[in-house]
Design a protein around this motif. Structure first.
Motif, PDB file in Angstrom:
ATOM      1  N   ASP A  68       0.982  -1.088   0.086  1.00  0.00           N
ATOM      2  CA  ASP A  68       0.067  -0.335  -0.409  1.00  0.00           C
ATOM      3  C   ASP A  68       0.356   1.685  -0.095  1.00  0.00           C
ATOM      4  O   ASP A  68       0.660   2.559  -0.751  1.00  0.00           O
ATOM      5  CB  ASP A  68      -0.809   0.394   0.818  1.00  0.00           C
ATOM      6  CG  ASP A  68      -2.149  -1.052   0.694  1.00  0.00           C
ATOM      7  OD1 ASP A  68      -2.513  -0.921   0.324  1.00  0.00           O
ATOM      8  OD2 ASP A  68      -2.480  -1.937   1.735  1.00  0.00           O
ATOM      9  N   ALA A  91      -2.043  -1.801   4.888  1.00  0.00           N
ATOM     10  CA  ALA A  91      -3.382  -1.620   5.499  1.00  0.00           C
ATOM     11  C   ALA A  91      -4.293  -2.413   6.075  1.00  0.00           C
ATOM     12  O   ALA A  91      -4.637  -3.759   5.374  1.00  0.00           O
ATOM     13  CB  ALA A  91      -3.983  -0.513   4.828  1.00  0.00           C
ATOM     14  N   ILE A 120     -12.041   5.230   9.056  1.00  0.00           N
ATOM     15  CA  ILE A 120     -10.723   4.544   7.903  1.00  0.00           C
ATOM     16  C   ILE A 120     -10.725   3.389   8.025  1.00  0.00           C
ATOM     17  O   ILE A 120     -10.930   2.687   9.153  1.00  0.00           O
ATOM     18  CB  ILE A 120      -9.462   4.825   8.416  1.00  0.00           C
ATOM     19  CG1 ILE A 120      -9.329   6.734   8.275  1.00  0.00           C
ATOM     20  CG2 ILE A 120      -8.379   3.443   7.819  1.00  0.00           C
ATOM     21  CD1 ILE A 120      -8.251   6.895   7.595  1.00  0.00           C
ATOM     22  N   ASP A 121     -11.242   2.335   6.520  1.00  0.00           N
ATOM     23  CA  ASP A 121     -11.834   0.985   6.939  1.00  0.00           C
ATOM     24  C   ASP A 121     -11.528   0.447   5.874  1.00  0.00           C
ATOM     25  O   ASP A 121     -11.954   0.984   4.528  1.00  0.00           O
ATOM     26  CB  ASP A 121     -13.188   1.094   7.611  1.00  0.00           C
ATOM     27  CG  ASP A 121     -13.133  -0.456   6.980  1.00  0.00           C
ATOM     28  OD1 ASP A 121     -12.485  -1.126   8.092  1.00  0.00           O
ATOM     29  OD2 ASP A 121     -14.106  -0.804   7.758  1.00  0.00           O
ATOM     30  N   TYR A 122     -10.264   0.609   5.678  1.00  0.00           N
ATOM     31  CA  TYR A 122      -9.681  -0.918   4.192  1.00  0.00           C
ATOM     32  C   TYR A 122      -9.593  -2.012   4.590  1.00  0.00           C
ATOM     33  O   TYR A 122      -9.810  -2.824   4.992  1.00  0.00           O
ATOM     34  CB  TYR A 122      -8.609  -0.263   4.060  1.00  0.00           C
ATOM     35  CG  TYR A 122      -8.393   1.318   3.331  1.00  0.00           C
ATOM     36  CD1 TYR A 122      -8.431   1.516   2.309  1.00  0.00           C
ATOM     37  CD2 TYR A 122      -8.282   2.413   4.448  1.00  0.00           C
ATOM     38  CE1 TYR A 122      -8.867   2.768   1.915  1.00  0.00           C
ATOM     39  CE2 TYR A 122      -7.627   3.584   4.043  1.00  0.00           C
ATOM     40  CZ  TYR A 122      -8.253   3.955   2.651  1.00  0.00           C
ATOM     41  OH  TYR A 122      -8.290   4.670   2.006  1.00  0.00           O
ATOM     42  N   HIS A 123     -10.095  -2.719   3.448  1.00  0.00           N
ATOM     43  CA  HIS A 123     -10.485  -3.920   3.065  1.00  0.00           C
ATOM     44  C   HIS A 123     -10.142  -4.713   1.711  1.00  0.00           C
ATOM     45  O   HIS A 123     -10.627  -5.846   1.557  1.00  0.00           O
ATOM     46  CB  HIS A 123     -12.261  -4.310   3.405  1.00  0.00           C
ATOM     47  CG  HIS A 123     -12.844  -4.150   4.810  1.00  0.00           C
ATOM     48  ND1 HIS A 123     -12.628  -5.576   5.276  1.00  0.00           N
ATOM     49  CD2 HIS A 123     -13.002  -3.082   5.294  1.00  0.00           C
ATOM     50  CE1 HIS A 123     -13.832  -4.817   6.803  1.00  0.00           C
ATOM     51  NE2 HIS A 123     -13.354  -3.354   6.233  1.00  0.00           N
ATOM     52  N   HIS A 124      -9.098  -4.048   1.277  1.00  0.00           N
ATOM     53  CA  HIS A 124      -8.452  -4.438   0.302  1.00  0.00           C
ATOM     54  C   HIS A 124      -6.855  -5.671   0.549  1.00  0.00           C
ATOM     55  O   HIS A 124      -6.929  -5.997  -1.398  1.00  0.00           O
ATOM     56  CB  HIS A 124      -7.547  -3.332  -1.058  1.00  0.00           C
ATOM     57  CG  HIS A 124      -7.002  -2.551  -0.135  1.00  0.00           C
ATOM     58  ND1 HIS A 124      -6.799  -1.953   0.569  1.00  0.00           N
ATOM     59  CD2 HIS A 124      -5.365  -2.953  -0.509  1.00  0.00           C
ATOM     60  CE1 HIS A 124      -6.341  -1.165   1.184  1.00  0.00           C
ATOM     61  NE2 HIS A 124      -5.187  -1.455   0.689  1.00  0.00           N
ATOM     62  N   GLN A 125      -7.133  -5.799   1.554  1.00  0.00           N
ATOM     63  CA  GLN A 125      -5.923  -7.575   1.406  1.00  0.00           C
ATOM     64  C   GLN A 125      -6.789  -7.864   2.271  1.00  0.00           C
ATOM     65  O   GLN A 125      -7.366  -8.490   3.474  1.00  0.00           O
ATOM     66  CB  GLN A 125      -4.997  -6.400   2.508  1.00  0.00           C
ATOM     67  CG  GLN A 125      -4.214  -5.299   2.057  1.00  0.00           C
ATOM     68  CD  GLN A 125      -2.910  -5.620   1.003  1.00  0.00           C
ATOM     69  OE1 GLN A 125      -3.460  -6.695   0.934  1.00  0.00           O
ATOM     70  NE2 GLN A 125      -1.657  -4.666   0.742  1.00  0.00           N
ATOM     71  N   GLU A 178      -3.237   8.565   4.221  1.00  0.00           N
ATOM     72  CA  GLU A 178      -3.828   7.825   4.092  1.00  0.00           C
ATOM     73  C   GLU A 178      -4.950   6.627   5.216  1.00  0.00           C
ATOM     74  O   GLU A 178      -5.977   6.431   4.856  1.00  0.00           O
ATOM     75  CB  GLU A 178      -3.443   6.746   2.396  1.00  0.00           C
ATOM     76  CG  GLU A 178      -2.727   7.985   1.554  1.00  0.00           C
ATOM     77  CD  GLU A 178      -0.972   8.011   2.414  1.00  0.00           C
ATOM     78  OE1 GLU A 178      -0.179   8.239   0.952  1.00  0.00           O
ATOM     79  OE2 GLU A 178      -0.449   7.350   3.658  1.00  0.00           O
ATOM     80  N   PHE A 179      -4.291   5.809   5.327  1.00  0.00           N
ATOM     81  CA  PHE A 179      -4.903   4.890   6.003  1.00  0.00           C
ATOM     82  C   PHE A 179      -4.614   4.762   7.507  1.00  0.00           C
ATOM     83  O   PHE A 179      -5.129   4.135   8.710  1.00  0.00           O
ATOM     84  CB  PHE A 179      -4.114   3.416   5.554  1.00  0.00           C
ATOM     85  CG  PHE A 179      -3.508   2.902   4.631  1.00  0.00           C
ATOM     86  CD1 PHE A 179      -4.842   2.688   3.109  1.00  0.00           C
ATOM     87  CD2 PHE A 179      -2.229   3.726   3.932  1.00  0.00           C
ATOM     88  CE1 PHE A 179      -4.739   2.993   2.062  1.00  0.00           C
ATOM     89  CE2 PHE A 179      -1.943   3.194   2.372  1.00  0.00           C
ATOM     90  CZ  PHE A 179      -3.093   3.000   2.014  1.00  0.00           C
ATOM     91  N   PRO A 208      -8.123  -3.636   8.179  1.00  0.00           N
ATOM     92  CA  PRO A 208      -9.143  -3.384   8.570  1.00  0.00           C
ATOM     93  C   PRO A 208     -10.081  -2.743  10.139  1.00  0.00           C
ATOM     94  O   PRO A 208      -9.037  -3.178  10.839  1.00  0.00           O
ATOM     95  CB  PRO A 208     -10.310  -3.967   7.913  1.00  0.00           C
ATOM     96  CG  PRO A 208      -9.650  -5.512   7.642  1.00  0.00           C
ATOM     97  CD  PRO A 208      -8.031  -5.157   7.313  1.00  0.00           C
TER      98      PRO A 208
END
Length: 373
Positions: free
Chosen positions: A20, A76, A253-258, A162-163, A78
């Motif tokens: 990321d 990143a 902030i909540d990333y689920h792309h990994q 960003e994260f 979640p």
């Protein structure tokens, strides 16, 4: 190949393999960090999980001779779980911190760093490299800060623009000389929310942590948990997210792309009572793939017992009583005594009185005495 061009190619490839954020720093000694670490040591604030040699932690060329550059990476993870199961009376659940959701991040980041290393080796065959994640000699946070990944927050986490702070960090020391990036300016300002919210006062002040008071550290210890921290633990089985949750930089902030970091709700928010009797084999099968299992089942079981005491869960009395009477491990027996004392009904007192007649371990006897009082 020109250094600047190679750097751009490394950045482009890092995006292809799912990194990321990537940054580049000089491998000069971390002199201000050295002063801080010596102070931490002097104050007794270290956890004991760190690399003990402060020179190795602050002089990259002691880890890799002729080191010129350190490449820092961030992935990143979640902050929110989809469809989290409810913890309710009679069916209570514990919780693993977000940094233990999904596959163990050490493995995931090492895999990304290995791919990056292979790519660099093809481009620059003479280059030497050494990668590390969390358990290496260097301070991941100091490297990430110097490489412009983010700034070092008052909560002692790297905060990326960003994260937020929901990132895992890793780095690679190399003999290649690559143009360094600029550090990110500290943006915590006068905000002190993390320091004020810390359940045990482990954040002594912004950016300074007494590891021995930190719940994240305490959940990983194997001995009796000091009495003053038991009620602070709540239902945490591993780690603590409080200082991240209150941080304004993490809002929304909540990333689920990994994909690897997607949590299985039944693993990271498990039922507490079944944990009390879980076998080693079943523990390894269910929890082995996550980061929070690295210290084995004993700390997790101890924390589950404390959580049941915290909830005053009457349905757990028989299971806790069996542990108090039959378990071979004094820490488990003594902690079960504490939890039965918190529940404090007729059945729990019966178990405590029975233990009083047969217990021979002085620490456990003390716990039983205190519980009956």
């Amino acid at each position: 190949m020109a250094d600047a061009q190679l750097k751009e190619e490394i950045i482009a490839y890092s995006k292809k393999i799912g990194i990321d954020k990537i940054g580049f720093a000089s491998a000069n000694p971390f002199l201000s960090l050295k002063d801080r670490l010596l102070k931490q040591q002097e104050l007794g604030y270290q956890s004991g999980f760190e690399e003990p040699d402060i020179n190795k932690r602050t002089h990259p060329d002691m880890v890799l001779p002729e080191a010129k550059t350190i490449i820092a990476i961030a992935l990143a993870y979640p902050s929110k779980m989809k469809n989290p199961p409810k913890s309710k009376k009679g069916d209570r659940r514990g919780v693993f911190c977000r940094a233990s959701w999904g596959e163990d991040y050490h493995r995931v980041l090492k895999n990304r760093l290995e791919k990056l290393q292979e790519f660099i080796q093809e481009k620059a065959p003479a280059a030497r490299m050494k990668s590390m994640v969390d358990t290496g000699e260097l301070s991941d946070r100091a490297v990430a800060e110097r490489a412009g990944i983010g700034w070092s927050g008052k909560n002692c986490a790297i905060i990326t623009p960003e994260f937020g702070s929901y990132v895992y960090l890793g780095e690679m020391i190399t003999t290649l000389s690559l143009p360094p990036d600029q550090p990110v300016t500290d943006q915590c300002g006068s905000c002190n929310k993390c320091v004020e919210a810390c359940p045990t006062g482990a954040l002594v002040q912004g950016g300074q942590l007494d590891s021995n008071k930190c719940i994240a550290y305490l959940t990983q210890t194997k001995d009796f948990l000091p009495d003053q921290y038991r009620k602070k633990l709540g239902n945490r089985l591993y780690g603590c997210d409080t200082c991240q949750q209150v941080c304004p930089e993490n809002k929304g902030i909540d990333y689920h792309h990994q994909e690897e970091f997607e949590p299985d709700p039944e693993i990271v928010k498990p039922k507490l009572i079944p944990l009390l009797q879980i076998s080693n084999k079943e523990f390894k099968r269910k929890f082995g793939p996550i980061a929070g299992s690295w210290r084995g089942k004993k700390p997790i079981q101890r924390n589950a017992i404390i959580a049941l005491g915290h909830f005053k869960e009457e349905k757990a009395v028989d299971d806790l009583g069996k542990l108090l009477i039959d378990d071979p491990r004094p820490v488990i027996r003594g902690t079960a005594a504490w939890a039965l004392g918190e529940i404090n009904n007729r059945e729990s007192r019966d178990y405590l009185n029975q233990a009083l007649k047969q217990e021979i371990d002085s620490n456990v006897k003390k716990e039983v005495d205190n519980a009956l009082k």
